[in-house]
Design a protein around this motif. Structure first.
Motif, PDB file in Angstrom:
ATOM      1  N   PRO A  93       0.835  -1.224   0.012  1.00  0.00           N
ATOM      2  CA  PRO A  93       0.069  -0.029  -0.025  1.00  0.00           C
ATOM      3  C   PRO A  93       0.818   1.140  -0.065  1.00  0.00           C
ATOM      4  O   PRO A  93       1.931   1.283   0.625  1.00  0.00           O
ATOM      5  CB  PRO A  93      -0.774  -0.173   1.407  1.00  0.00           C
ATOM      6  CG  PRO A  93      -0.064  -1.138   2.127  1.00  0.00           C
ATOM      7  CD  PRO A  93       0.729  -2.047   1.323  1.00  0.00           C
ATOM      8  N   GLY A  94       0.503   2.095  -0.965  1.00  0.00           N
ATOM      9  CA  GLY A  94       1.276   3.352  -1.083  1.00  0.00           C
ATOM     10  C   GLY A  94       2.371   3.399  -1.810  1.00  0.00           C
ATOM     11  O   GLY A  94       3.128   4.091  -2.048  1.00  0.00           O
ATOM     12  N   SER A  95       2.653   2.033  -2.510  1.00  0.00           N
ATOM     13  CA  SER A  95       3.483   1.943  -3.248  1.00  0.00           C
ATOM     14  C   SER A  95       3.079   1.028  -4.486  1.00  0.00           C
ATOM     15  O   SER A  95       1.983   0.755  -4.671  1.00  0.00           O
ATOM     16  CB  SER A  95       4.915   1.432  -2.772  1.00  0.00           C
ATOM     17  OG  SER A  95       5.915   1.343  -3.659  1.00  0.00           O
ATOM     18  N   GLN A 168       5.702   5.167 -11.080  1.00  0.00           N
ATOM     19  CA  GLN A 168       5.117   5.155  -9.959  1.00  0.00           C
ATOM     20  C   GLN A 168       3.641   5.321 -10.145  1.00  0.00           C
ATOM     21  O   GLN A 168       2.743   5.167  -9.264  1.00  0.00           O
ATOM     22  CB  GLN A 168       5.368   6.829  -9.244  1.00  0.00           C
ATOM     23  CG  GLN A 168       4.954   8.141 -10.077  1.00  0.00           C
ATOM     24  CD  GLN A 168       5.499   8.383 -11.161  1.00  0.00           C
ATOM     25  OE1 GLN A 168       6.734   7.519 -11.350  1.00  0.00           O
ATOM     26  NE2 GLN A 168       5.018   9.503 -11.885  1.00  0.00           N
ATOM     27  N   ARG A 171       1.055   2.426  -9.085  1.00  0.00           N
ATOM     28  CA  ARG A 171       0.395   2.121  -7.962  1.00  0.00           C
ATOM     29  C   ARG A 171      -1.287   2.326  -8.029  1.00  0.00           C
ATOM     30  O   ARG A 171      -1.965   1.690  -7.368  1.00  0.00           O
ATOM     31  CB  ARG A 171       0.698   3.101  -6.818  1.00  0.00           C
ATOM     32  CG  ARG A 171       0.639   4.623  -6.911  1.00  0.00           C
ATOM     33  CD  ARG A 171       1.492   5.314  -5.960  1.00  0.00           C
ATOM     34  NE  ARG A 171       2.715   5.260  -5.994  1.00  0.00           N
ATOM     35  CZ  ARG A 171       3.512   5.967  -5.019  1.00  0.00           C
ATOM     36  NH1 ARG A 171       2.924   6.434  -4.039  1.00  0.00           N
ATOM     37  NH2 ARG A 171       5.045   5.555  -5.012  1.00  0.00           N
TER      38      ARG A 171
END
Length: 198
Positions: A93-95, A168, A171
């Protein structure tokens, strides 16, 4: 024609390998046998990660030398499964798995794609009643162009391919996997893709 190694011989890997072979590519499929992935990756220009996402980072990080200067197409989603075996949460999560792979493999060009649909749609997007979308995330423009060409070989029209930007952005598409269990519970395993209405 490209020399392609598919890591993973389950439904996703087998489906992609068969379709790319039909399209005229030289495809090697690596099973779980010791050394099979390393041998396949060593001779390929393009490697497709179709291994279960929760263990992909550890598996592929061990192939750092074999994957040097290759394009790594990551089609997996790293999830924690619920009691029914369907995705229930994200491992990163968050990546994202794609970002972690790019960090672990700095000499490899990672491109995320084909992870927002049920596997039959990956190689037959025309089966859907409405035009599907497929997304690209990656830092290397030339690698993404090579992946576009492979997507075309799988039946994806140019207007169905959306380049979201750098690695990125993976995600966002990886988080979309959390839609899947609810759609499957509502409609069964009917082929679908997460698409943007325009």
């Amino acid at each position: 024609m490209s020399a392609i190694a598919v890591l993973g011989n389950g439904r996703v890997g087998g489906n992609l390998a068969a379709a790319l072979t039909r399209a005229g590519h030289e495809v090697t499929v690596a099973d779980r046998a010791p050394g099979a992935a390393a041998d396949a990756a060593r001779t390929a220009r393009i490697v497709i990660n179709a291994t279960p996402g929760a263990g992909s980072l550890e598996r592929l990080a061990a192939l750092r030398e074999e994957l040097r200067n290759t394009i790594l197409i990551d089609v997996s989603n790293a999830t924690l499964d619920g009691p029914d075996g369907l995705p229930a949460d994200l491992v990163y999560p968050g990546s994202s798995l794609a970002e972690r792979l790019q960090e672990a493999l700095p000499d490899t060009r990672v491109v995320k794609t084909l992870n927002t649909m049920l596997f039959p749609v990956m190689t037959a997007p025309g089966m859907l009643a409405q035009a599907p979308d497929v997304f690209l995330s990656g830092d290397d423009p030339q690698a993404k162009q090579a992946v576009r060409a492979l997507l075309a070989d799988l039946g994806w029209r140019e207007e169905w391919i959306t380049d979201l930007g750098g690695i990125q952005t993976a995600r966002a598409t990886e988080a979309a996997i959390l839609f899947v269990p609810y759609v499957i519970r509502a409609n069964g395993f009917t082929p679908f893709a997460i698409s943007i209405a325009r």
